[in-house]
Structures are given as C-alpha cells and as structure tokens.
Scaffold this active site. Structure first.
Site, PDB file in Angstrom:
ATOM      1  N   SER A  45       0.853  -1.309  -0.056  1.00 50.28           N
ATOM      2  CA  SER A  45      -0.126   0.042   0.040  1.00 50.28           C
ATOM      3  C   SER A  45       0.962   1.206  -0.181  1.00 50.28           C
ATOM      4  O   SER A  45       0.652   2.285  -0.671  1.00 50.28           O
ATOM      5  CB  SER A  45      -0.918  -0.046   1.145  1.00 50.28           C
ATOM      6  OG  SER A  45      -0.318  -0.020   2.222  1.00 50.28           O
ATOM      7  N   GLU A  46       2.249   1.126   0.583  1.00 53.14           N
ATOM      8  CA  GLU A  46       3.081   2.494   0.476  1.00 53.14           C
ATOM      9  C   GLU A  46       4.363   2.011   0.679  1.00 53.14           C
ATOM     10  O   GLU A  46       4.774   1.231   1.403  1.00 53.14           O
ATOM     11  CB  GLU A  46       2.788   3.410   1.832  1.00 53.14           C
ATOM     12  CG  GLU A  46       1.846   4.766   1.317  1.00 53.14           C
ATOM     13  CD  GLU A  46       0.478   4.265   1.527  1.00 53.14           C
ATOM     14  OE1 GLU A  46      -0.362   5.187   1.080  1.00 53.14           O
ATOM     15  OE2 GLU A  46      -0.212   3.089   2.152  1.00 53.14           O
ATOM     16  N   THR A  47       5.046   2.706   0.019  1.00 55.50           N
ATOM     17  CA  THR A  47       6.648   2.457   0.193  1.00 55.50           C
ATOM     18  C   THR A  47       6.999   4.039   0.401  1.00 55.50           C
ATOM     19  O   THR A  47       7.064   4.971  -0.090  1.00 55.50           O
ATOM     20  CB  THR A  47       7.386   2.057  -1.363  1.00 55.50           C
ATOM     21  OG1 THR A  47       6.819   0.773  -1.630  1.00 55.50           O
ATOM     22  CG2 THR A  47       8.791   2.147  -1.259  1.00 55.50           C
TER      23      THR A  47
END
Length: 276
Positions: A45-47
């Site tokens: 979902s996020e980096t």
C-alpha cells in the site's frame, strides 16, 4: 545502483499483522518516476523513501520522507512513517532520541514511547458535508444506515460513522463501482463506530482510487478520527483498532497545539538491497 530496503509490519508487535510497508534508505535523491516505479514493483500500500539531511557534511536527526502507493504519491502516510521510524531507531540504531521528518505535510516528529513509537502529526478537523452528494458511494459500499458523514479539512478523507461494531465488520464494498464514481476530491473513505471493549473506536478504510481496496492500518485517517471521537467521548487519549483482515491498533493522544500523537509498535520482517 543499490538501495538498502526493509519490509516492516506497522501498528502491530506480531509478524504478518498490521500494515506492511517498504522503507528505502537513500544515499542520494531519486527522481519521482524511479520512486514510483519502485513502489509499483514492491506492490504494497505504501513505500517510504527517506534520506538523511546533512549540515556541514555532518549527519543529524533530520530526514526527508516521501510516500508512494503503487500508482501515486501521497502527502501523508502514518504506517509507513512508523515503519521508517522502526528502521531508524531499532535496525540502524541512529544515535538520536527523536527523528524529525521533512514532508509534504510539514514537519513530523517521532520518538520512543511506553506504548511503542510515537509520531507527532497535525490534527485534522472534521467538517460536515451534504449527505445527498454521496448516495452513489453509500450504495457502492452497501451502506443504508449511518449516524453521520464527515470530511477531513486537511486530509480530504471521507468518514462514515456507523451504529455498531457489527455493521463495521459486515460492510462489503463493490470496489469496481466505487472507482467509477466521480468524487475526485475524496482521498479515501473510512467507516467507524464506537467499540467500548478493549478499544474506544473501531475503523476500516478503503481507497481503491489509489490502488488499495482495503488498507490494513491507516495512520492518516486517524488524525481525523482523533479529533472527531475525542469530542464525542470527551477523552484526550483513545485506543483505536482497525478491523482489516490483518488488523492493527494504535493509541491516539491529543495535544494542545492542534497536533496528535499516533503511537504504535512495528516489527521488521525483511531486510536486503534493491539492485537497479
């Protein structure tokens, strides 16, 4: 090029719970297209991408941070910031008691707390909106009864206050239909209710427009939920649970200067190097 990277489960003390994020430790700035390509490749979902700032060639406790979903950059991400702090404090053992992040949402701070790692974020405020405008969204989510709908002034997130924990758990959105709706000013939608058991509030969060149908644990929406629920429950410290498949929890502590401490634990489960 070789980039040091970690995978961290945030807002949990157990592996394979909470919300996973990738943390990339940069030695030099990367272009936006490269960071977006890496985030797409990681497919979480996020980096988060962090790079330490230097004063007179000396390292300090200030880091630039940016967050990317698989298909876009976001201006604020709580769980990936917690993941970055876990890496800096507990994997890289930086010699500082506080981390100062420079981000698109301003200055963010992290420090160790009795409950885990505390993130100091801006407190969002809830504003009421016209319910009728979101009838199509409610239909796509299968929601017919609710107590309130409100909107985050800063985060631009929509939240629907439902009647019970049971209703929260039963919501089953049609994500394809949600993505076809013309609501460009909405940066994700949450559902919430009073819990009253081990936690004060329960939440779920959906953002199919950013490539994340249901997020495991969402820090940014809790900057809005903290201000909303603290007024209803008349409490300055709240225990929150996000009822995703993986599940995750945090403590929310309201501060006087329109800030909120978001406190949680995190566990590093993978580290290595990305070769480009």
């Amino acid at each position: 090029m070789s980039i040091e990277m970690y995978q961290v489960d945030a807002f949990t003390k157990e592996a394979f719970k909470g919300n996973p994020a990738i943390v990339c430790i940069l030695e030099k700035e990367l272009g936006d297209e490269m960071m977006q390509a890496i985030a797409c490749e990681m497919n979480l979902s996020e980096t988060a991408f962090i790079i330490q700032e230097r004063n007179n060639d000396k390292k300090n406790n200030k880091f630039k941070i940016r967050w990317f979903t698989p298909n876009r950059e976001v201006s604020l991400c709580g769980h990936a910031t917690l993941a970055a702090s876990e890496v800096l404090f507990n994997q890289l053992n930086i010699p500082f008691n506080e981390i100062v992040y420079v981000s698109k949402s301003g200055i963010l701070r992290a420090h160790k707390d009795v409950y885990g790692i505390s993130l100091d974020f801006p407190l969002d405020s809830a504003i009421n909106i016209e319910f009728e405008r979101f009838n199509g969204l409610l239909n796509a989510m299968g929601i017919s009864n609710y107590r309130n709908i409100f909107y985050g002034r800063e985060t631009k997130k929509l939240v629907i206050h439902l009647e019970s924990v049971k209703e929260i758990l039963e919501v089953s959105p049609d994500f394809e239909l949600m993505t076809r709706l013309d609501i460009d000013d909405i940066k994700g939608v949450g559902i919430t209710a009073y819990s009253g058991e081990d936690h004060d509030i329960i939440t779920r969060y959906f953002n199919p427009w950013a490539g994340v149908n249901e997020d495991s644990v969402t820090g940014s929406v809790h900057t809005l939920l903290a201000s909303y629920w603290s007024k209803i429950l008349i409490k300055s410290e709240l225990r929150a649970y996000q009822a995703s498949k993986r599940g995750g929890e945090m403590v929310l502590r309201i501060k006087e200067n329109k800030r909120v401490e978001m406190i949680g634990q995190a566990k590093t489960i993978l580290k290595g190097r990305l070769h480009i």
